[in-house]
Motif scaffolding. Sequence first.
Motif, PDB file in Angstrom:
ATOM      1  N   ASN A   1       0.822  -1.220   0.000  1.00 26.15           N
ATOM      2  CA  ASN A   1       0.000   0.000   0.000  1.00 26.15           C
ATOM      3  C   ASN A   1       0.852   1.264   0.000  1.00 26.15           C
ATOM      4  OD1 ASN A   1      -2.366  -1.576   0.074  1.00 26.15           O
ATOM      5  ND2 ASN A   1      -2.241  -1.742   2.292  1.00 26.15           N
ATOM      6  N   THR A   2       1.819   1.339   0.914  1.00 27.63           N
ATOM      7  CA  THR A   2       2.625   2.561   1.053  1.00 27.63           C
ATOM      8  C   THR A   2       3.886   2.550   0.199  1.00 27.63           C
ATOM      9  OG1 THR A   2       3.909   1.668   2.909  1.00 27.63           O
ATOM     10  CG2 THR A   2       1.818   2.754   3.439  1.00 27.63           C
ATOM     11  N   LYS A   3       4.236   1.366  -0.348  1.00 22.56           N
ATOM     12  CA  LYS A   3       5.452   1.179  -1.152  1.00 22.56           C
ATOM     13  C   LYS A   3       6.725   1.402  -0.338  1.00 22.56           C
ATOM     14  CE  LYS A   3       2.745   0.521  -4.627  1.00 22.56           C
ATOM     15  NZ  LYS A   3       2.443  -0.857  -5.049  1.00 22.56           N
ATOM     16  N   ALA A   4       6.606   1.429   1.003  1.00 22.51           N
ATOM     17  CA  ALA A   4       7.788   1.577   1.854  1.00 22.51           C
ATOM     18  C   ALA A   4       8.648   0.319   1.760  1.00 22.51           C
ATOM     19  CB  ALA A   4       7.366   1.826   3.299  1.00 22.51           C
ATOM     20  N   ILE A   5       9.967   0.532   1.680  1.00 23.03           N
ATOM     21  CA  ILE A   5      10.900  -0.581   1.491  1.00 23.03           C
ATOM     22  C   ILE A   5      11.829  -0.678   2.702  1.00 23.03           C
ATOM     23  CG2 ILE A   5      12.767  -1.509   0.048  1.00 23.03           C
ATOM     24  CD1 ILE A   5      11.548   0.002  -2.316  1.00 23.03           C
ATOM     25  N   LYS A   6      12.002  -1.897   3.201  1.00 21.13           N
ATOM     26  CA  LYS A   6      12.962  -2.148   4.274  1.00 21.13           C
ATOM     27  C   LYS A   6      13.807  -3.356   3.895  1.00 21.13           C
ATOM     28  CE  LYS A   6      10.542  -0.151   8.239  1.00 21.13           C
ATOM     29  NZ  LYS A   6      10.119  -0.357   9.637  1.00 21.13           N
ATOM     30  N   THR A   7      15.102  -3.277   4.204  1.00 22.81           N
ATOM     31  CA  THR A   7      16.028  -4.363   3.893  1.00 22.81           C
ATOM     32  C   THR A   7      16.682  -4.853   5.186  1.00 22.81           C
ATOM     33  OG1 THR A   7      16.469  -3.445   1.697  1.00 22.81           O
ATOM     34  CG2 THR A   7      18.047  -5.039   2.543  1.00 22.81           C
ATOM     35  N   TYR A   8      16.748  -6.169   5.342  1.00 20.02           N
ATOM     36  CA  TYR A   8      17.338  -6.792   6.524  1.00 20.02           C
ATOM     37  C   TYR A   8      18.365  -7.839   6.078  1.00 20.02           C
ATOM     38  CZ  TYR A   8      12.920  -5.120   8.594  1.00 20.02           C
ATOM     39  OH  TYR A   8      11.846  -4.373   8.989  1.00 20.02           O
ATOM     40  N   ASP A   9      19.410  -8.012   6.877  1.00 22.67           N
ATOM     41  CA  ASP A   9      20.335  -9.128   6.665  1.00 22.67           C
ATOM     42  C   ASP A   9      19.805 -10.359   7.378  1.00 22.67           C
ATOM     43  OD1 ASP A   9      22.211  -7.738   5.136  1.00 22.67           O
ATOM     44  OD2 ASP A   9      23.160  -6.907   6.930  1.00 22.67           O
TER      45      ASP A   9
ATOM     46  N   GLY B   1      -0.372  -4.790   7.445  1.00 16.19           N
ATOM     47  CA  GLY B   1      -0.520  -4.545   6.020  1.00 16.19           C
ATOM     48  C   GLY B   1      -0.090  -5.742   5.199  1.00 16.19           C
ATOM     49  N   GLN B   2      -0.082  -5.565   3.878  1.00 18.28           N
ATOM     50  CA  GLN B   2       0.308  -6.620   2.945  1.00 18.28           C
ATOM     51  C   GLN B   2       1.730  -6.349   2.458  1.00 18.28           C
ATOM     52  OE1 GLN B   2      -2.857  -6.096   0.073  1.00 18.28           O
ATOM     53  NE2 GLN B   2      -4.132  -7.663   1.045  1.00 18.28           N
ATOM     54  N   TYR B   3       2.534  -7.402   2.400  1.00 17.83           N
ATOM     55  CA  TYR B   3       3.946  -7.230   2.068  1.00 17.83           C
ATOM     56  C   TYR B   3       4.388  -8.253   1.018  1.00 17.83           C
ATOM     57  CZ  TYR B   3       4.328  -4.265   6.211  1.00 17.83           C
ATOM     58  OH  TYR B   3       4.166  -3.268   7.139  1.00 17.83           O
ATOM     59  N   ASN B   4       5.102  -7.765   0.017  1.00 18.32           N
ATOM     60  CA  ASN B   4       5.876  -8.625  -0.872  1.00 18.32           C
ATOM     61  C   ASN B   4       7.318  -8.619  -0.377  1.00 18.32           C
ATOM     62  OD1 ASN B   4       3.783  -9.254  -2.748  1.00 18.32           O
ATOM     63  ND2 ASN B   4       4.007  -7.215  -3.646  1.00 18.32           N
ATOM     64  N   PHE B   5       8.019  -9.718  -0.575  1.00 19.68           N
ATOM     65  CA  PHE B   5       9.416  -9.738  -0.152  1.00 19.68           C
ATOM     66  C   PHE B   5      10.265 -10.522  -1.144  1.00 19.68           C
ATOM     67  CE2 PHE B   5       7.783 -13.615   1.806  1.00 19.68           C
ATOM     68  CZ  PHE B   5       8.821 -14.533   1.610  1.00 19.68           C
ATOM     69  N   VAL B   6      11.546 -10.195  -1.151  1.00 17.61           N
ATOM     70  CA  VAL B   6      12.523 -10.899  -1.991  1.00 17.61           C
ATOM     71  C   VAL B   6      13.710 -11.275  -1.114  1.00 17.61           C
ATOM     72  CG1 VAL B   6      14.070 -10.757  -3.978  1.00 17.61           C
ATOM     73  CG2 VAL B   6      11.848  -9.603  -4.051  1.00 17.61           C
ATOM     74  N   VAL B   7      14.026 -12.571  -1.063  1.00 18.14           N
ATOM     75  CA  VAL B   7      15.241 -13.042  -0.395  1.00 18.14           C
ATOM     76  C   VAL B   7      16.288 -13.253  -1.482  1.00 18.14           C
ATOM     77  CG1 VAL B   7      16.296 -14.857   0.997  1.00 18.14           C
ATOM     78  CG2 VAL B   7      13.947 -14.136   1.466  1.00 18.14           C
ATOM     79  N   LYS B   8      17.475 -12.677  -1.284  1.00 21.71           N
ATOM     80  CA  LYS B   8      18.516 -12.735  -2.310  1.00 21.71           C
ATOM     81  C   LYS B   8      19.831 -13.216  -1.725  1.00 21.71           C
ATOM     82  CE  LYS B   8      20.694  -9.873  -5.895  1.00 21.71           C
ATOM     83  NZ  LYS B   8      20.761  -8.529  -6.502  1.00 21.71           N
ATOM     84  N   GLU B   9      20.481 -14.152  -2.451  1.00 19.40           N
ATOM     85  CA  GLU B   9      21.836 -14.578  -2.094  1.00 19.40           C
ATOM     86  C   GLU B   9      22.779 -13.713  -2.915  1.00 19.40           C
ATOM     87  OE1 GLU B   9      25.349 -15.874  -1.220  1.00 19.40           O
ATOM     88  OE2 GLU B   9      24.780 -16.338  -3.285  1.00 19.40           O
ATOM     89  N   LEU B  10      23.614 -12.897  -2.251  1.00 16.45           N
ATOM     90  CA  LEU B  10      24.346 -11.828  -2.918  1.00 16.45           C
ATOM     91  C   LEU B  10      25.493 -12.328  -3.787  1.00 16.45           C
ATOM     92  CD1 LEU B  10      24.448  -9.243   0.019  1.00 16.45           C
ATOM     93  CD2 LEU B  10      22.796  -9.420  -1.851  1.00 16.45           C
ATOM     94  N   ASN B  11      26.069 -13.475  -3.451  1.00 23.34           N
ATOM     95  CA  ASN B  11      27.197 -13.973  -4.247  1.00 23.34           C
ATOM     96  C   ASN B  11      26.741 -14.540  -5.589  1.00 23.34           C
ATOM     97  OD1 ASN B  11      29.068 -13.343  -2.212  1.00 23.34           O
ATOM     98  ND2 ASN B  11      28.634 -15.259  -1.146  1.00 23.34           N
TER      99      ASN B  11
END
Length: 675
Positions: free
Chosen positions: A541-549, A567-577
Amino acid sequence: MTTNTILLLLLSLLLAGGLSYYHYLYKAKIRSKVLLILAFLRFFTVFGILLLLINPILSRKTFEIVKTPLAIAVDNSRSITSLKANKETLEIYKKITTNTALQEKFDIQSYAFDSGFETAENFDFKGKQTNIDVVAKSLRSINKNISFPTVLITDGNQTTGDDYVYSFDANNKVFPIVVGDTTTFFDLRIGQLNVNKYAFHKNKFPVEVFLNYSGTKNCTAKVMISLGNTVLNSQLVSFSPNKKSEIVSLNLPADKVGLSIFKVTISSNEKEKNTYNNTKNFAVEIIDQKSEIAIVSSINHPDIGALKRAIETNVQRKVTIFKPKDSNDLEKYAVVILYQPTAEFQSVFENSRKIGINTFIITGTTTDFNFLNQQQTSLSFKMSSQKEEYLAKFNSDFNLFALDDIGFEEFPPLQNTFGTITYAEDVNILLSSKIRNIETSSPLLAFSENQGRRMAFLLGENSWKWRLKSHVDTKSYLKYDVFIDKTIQYLATNTTKKSLIVTYESFYNSGDAIEISAQYFNKNYEFDEKARLNITVVNKNTKAIKTYDLLKTNTSFKANLDGLAAGQYNFVVKELNSNTIYNGYFEILDFDIENQFVNPDLNLLSQLASQTNGEVIYPDKVDSLIKMLLENEKYKAIQKAIVTKTPLIDFVLLLILIAISLASEWFIRKYNGML
């Protein structure tokens, strides 16, 4: 000192004196000062060495004043702010802790509690849950075998934990100070809501709503359950000063596959002080069908019932139990559990191989191991007829699926026949076995995969005792049941191995712990401890983005997302290497349990005070509480005698003096030409 020690010391004095007299004074014609000094040094050296050999114990008594503890526990949860009692709570705390007379008489211990318990002198009243039971358990642990008073500054509204009324030690008085307005206001509240997290498509699922009323007159209220803009159920309920609660039970249709958010609302024509507690959301995930699990056994055993209960705690699973001769139709089952197989299981093994069903083999004292050797190649058994008990040892390097150690090494032993078990290279061991404290090279719980077909082996019977022990330790079967569920989930899944696996819930209540875990595997499908994972969360809804390790644990990486708004959240888990990604979605339902109250729970706090022979204290009566504590003769300070016993050999100074004495004697003799 003992009589023997005293006699030895006297003998040492005589011996040291005799030796020094004989060496320097016995034949001396003139007793010069030099000879007297040398005689003294020789006496001191010999006596010092003899003292060290006797090594007497020196005792020293000191006295210490031990004050009675005065535990002051302050409710640091958000309900204090909700009741507008935070300022009042701080004033009461300051008034008690700064009282000079109390400081002189008591050892004042200051604590804060919400869902946890800690030492604190500053309070922010931001706790998301209230657990008064943890106060009782913690104070019992801190002040063991001591009679002490407890001052509990709280509104008495507990939202998690066991009933605190009977948790406190009945021999130690508790004085609850009630904060918040105790005036009875008109209030309708949705209390507890019982509903399963999952339901099956085209079925109906039960919902149970507990409604509470506070007021002094009769009232009629309307209860509605809706899904989006559609009202699914609406009914009237009545309350009175003598009828303050009502239960509404109904069945709702599961018409749409996926996550559905329902809303329960209660309302009336009367004006309320707090309307936040008139609405509560709940979520149900509607799924297509149950996965069926078969347990095949030719004997009756408590393990079978424990397995069935543990597996069926996940409502997506259904367990069927039957004999080997009745196991012709296995195609509808996702996993087959073979309990203590014998030659009777021949057709079961053949059918499961033909269909390609994954199996879970559990052995015990009635298993035919020669037959089992013929049916699989993952484990090889050379067993005797002797029975043995095997304890578990957890393997923290296990990486087939994420699983925490739930206390396996404290569980009772499993019984199996004694022998040698060897395993193939493709076998992964979760639990190895121990006989008493001696580790064996044999597995206790192991997994294998061959040509896409998965197998699990539990090598011992009486695992029902594990479930019982887990309940004794944690007051719940949850941890053990999750362990069994993850085992069945692994066996029921035949999908291709993925390098990034993420575990999470479809929905959370605000205030709950929101934890997402992930595992990353390298090309050899080995758990990669050097992986670098992060998660990016986007509010739809708010398009606010937060990133966590994601932080590494023994078998996975975890991120704690506490603090996210509803609220409703989409998330992406990423392996950086490797830039491997996983996309997901979850929803946080708006629900603040600490904002549900309009009054302190005076009834429960009164019961607590009565149970411990204490007294409920109102904020304007704090002075009388202080006077009561000061005048109570039971809480006197105690003078404690402390006796310290030190062996003489621990005194380094004596060794230094002996060395100085020997050196001085040598130099004096050298200077005077007596060497």
